[in-house]
Design a protein around this motif. Sequence first.
Motif, PDB file in Angstrom:
ATOM      1  N   ARG A  51      41.398  42.504  34.863  1.00 21.63           N
ATOM      2  CA  ARG A  51      40.003  42.652  35.282  1.00 21.63           C
ATOM      3  C   ARG A  51      39.900  43.297  36.655  1.00 21.63           C
ATOM      4  O   ARG A  51      38.949  44.033  36.928  1.00 21.63           O
ATOM      5  CB  ARG A  51      39.316  41.288  35.269  1.00 21.63           C
ATOM      6  CG  ARG A  51      39.180  40.711  33.862  1.00 21.63           C
ATOM      7  CD  ARG A  51      38.403  39.427  33.859  1.00 21.63           C
ATOM      8  NE  ARG A  51      38.213  38.916  32.499  1.00 21.63           N
ATOM      9  CZ  ARG A  51      37.325  37.981  32.180  1.00 21.63           C
ATOM     10  NH1 ARG A  51      36.562  37.448  33.116  1.00 21.63           N
ATOM     11  NH2 ARG A  51      37.211  37.565  30.931  1.00 21.63           N
ATOM     12  N   MET A  52      40.860  43.027  37.526  1.00 23.99           N
ATOM     13  CA  MET A  52      40.896  43.708  38.821  1.00 23.99           C
ATOM     14  C   MET A  52      41.190  45.188  38.624  1.00 23.99           C
ATOM     15  O   MET A  52      40.625  46.041  39.318  1.00 23.99           O
ATOM     16  CB  MET A  52      41.937  43.044  39.714  1.00 23.99           C
ATOM     17  CG  MET A  52      41.583  41.602  40.078  1.00 23.99           C
ATOM     18  SD  MET A  52      42.965  40.669  40.775  1.00 23.99           S
ATOM     19  CE  MET A  52      43.045  41.355  42.424  1.00 23.99           C
ATOM     20  N   GLU A  53      42.067  45.500  37.676  1.00 24.14           N
ATOM     21  CA  GLU A  53      42.358  46.900  37.367  1.00 24.14           C
ATOM     22  C   GLU A  53      41.110  47.603  36.840  1.00 24.14           C
ATOM     23  O   GLU A  53      40.850  48.769  37.164  1.00 24.14           O
ATOM     24  CB  GLU A  53      43.487  46.984  36.357  1.00 24.14           C
ATOM     25  CG  GLU A  53      44.838  46.572  36.913  1.00 24.14           C
ATOM     26  CD  GLU A  53      45.861  46.290  35.830  1.00 24.14           C
ATOM     27  OE1 GLU A  53      45.613  46.688  34.666  1.00 24.14           O
ATOM     28  OE2 GLU A  53      46.908  45.680  36.133  1.00 24.14           O
ATOM     29  N   GLN A  54      40.337  46.916  36.017  1.00 26.42           N
ATOM     30  CA  GLN A  54      39.094  47.492  35.504  1.00 26.42           C
ATOM     31  C   GLN A  54      38.110  47.770  36.640  1.00 26.42           C
ATOM     32  O   GLN A  54      37.438  48.807  36.657  1.00 26.42           O
ATOM     33  CB  GLN A  54      38.471  46.549  34.479  1.00 26.42           C
ATOM     34  CG  GLN A  54      39.255  46.455  33.179  1.00 26.42           C
ATOM     35  CD  GLN A  54      38.769  45.332  32.276  1.00 26.42           C
ATOM     36  OE1 GLN A  54      37.832  44.595  32.616  1.00 26.42           O
ATOM     37  NE2 GLN A  54      39.414  45.165  31.125  1.00 26.42           N
ATOM     38  N   LEU A  55      38.033  46.845  37.597  1.00 27.96           N
ATOM     39  CA  LEU A  55      37.146  47.037  38.749  1.00 27.96           C
ATOM     40  C   LEU A  55      37.559  48.269  39.541  1.00 27.96           C
ATOM     41  O   LEU A  55      36.715  49.117  39.877  1.00 27.96           O
ATOM     42  CB  LEU A  55      37.198  45.793  39.645  1.00 27.96           C
ATOM     43  CG  LEU A  55      36.490  45.908  40.998  1.00 27.96           C
ATOM     44  CD1 LEU A  55      34.971  45.997  40.809  1.00 27.96           C
ATOM     45  CD2 LEU A  55      36.844  44.728  41.903  1.00 27.96           C
TER      46      LEU A  55
END
Length: 391
Positions: A51-55
Amino acid sequence: MTGQDYYRREGDRIRAPEGALPFERGMGLGGWLLPEGYMWDLEGPADSPRRMEQLVAELIGPVTGAEFWEEYRARFITAQDIAEIAAAGFDHVRLPMNARGIFDGDELIEEGIAHVDRAISWCREAGISCVLDLHGAPGGQTGANIDDSPHRLPELFTDPAAYRQGLRLWELLAQRYAEETTVSAYDLLNEPLPQKHESLVPRLADFYRDVIAVIRAEDPHHLLSIEGWNWATRFEGIDRLWDENACLHFHKYWSEPTTRSIQQYLDLRERLGLPLWMGESGENDDRWYAEAFSLFAQHGIPWTFWTWKKIDRDTSPRIIPSPDRWEEIRQFAAGRGPRPPRAHEIFEQLLENVAASRCTVRAAVLDALPGIAAAPSVHRIPGVLQEGANR
């Protein structure tokens, strides 16, 4: 090589090979190969690596985002960090690994496992040991953000493919590191199965049985760490002698630092004759650290602090300075603010700030831990953040 060349169980204690430091005081390397949102001082849905990568991809694009993560992994932990950990008096580090970053489901990913290789070499140079911690197993072993599980479910235990991949990953790790004596232990699973998934504890027992057999077919010597379930606090259903060279691994957070609070583990050590390891604790205040970690030492329990550094949080020995406009990222990630303009500039500054030389030092955290101290060059004002000596 023989078993005497490795860290090993002797009765209910963990012994070091001749000439090596004892296994007593360690530091976790959280936030590096498996970052969590709170370590970036984020709130809201961006709480796990994927999810951090998506952000990041949403804000700076997938190509630039991939380049950011490559640089982040190259800079977050370096030889300087390991040298500072050793200089403070720690004798081992616990390295959390995310299966997705080092394993493609069949073979190791060389560019990913290279980070593990480098960490081990830095530990060897610094004279300390390294625990390999499977923090995020294939499919996920907790179903929470901490294991980077794709569907927020502990699919390691419910998906046969993920189960097979978990065994295969440890087979490959055991093959790769069987003769690496700087590796002090294999930590088989981090915090498997929270309370709400208690029905899967028998499947966890199956996994421990099967993965130990897979490892021992490749590596007869390394110490094995068996973590309890429900955030490594409970051993019902897995309270047995899993291997002659194993230890029982528990975690302790936000509870009273008294003998009564850990009596169940002391009783387990007495009953099974296995060593204990308190492998993760922190995220509290200095007074609690002093009481809790002295308690572990008093009872002859090796301990490992969590974790070395985070963004703008004073619960760790090293604090990464927030980029100048980091609040814009925080607000956007939490769904409370607009998309930050020129977000790439913010992430570029983050890459600069994660370096050991840019972090601030909180000496009070280190001074609260028994046998640990900040470097003498760090000017001490208790409880106040101080600049690192080489910033």
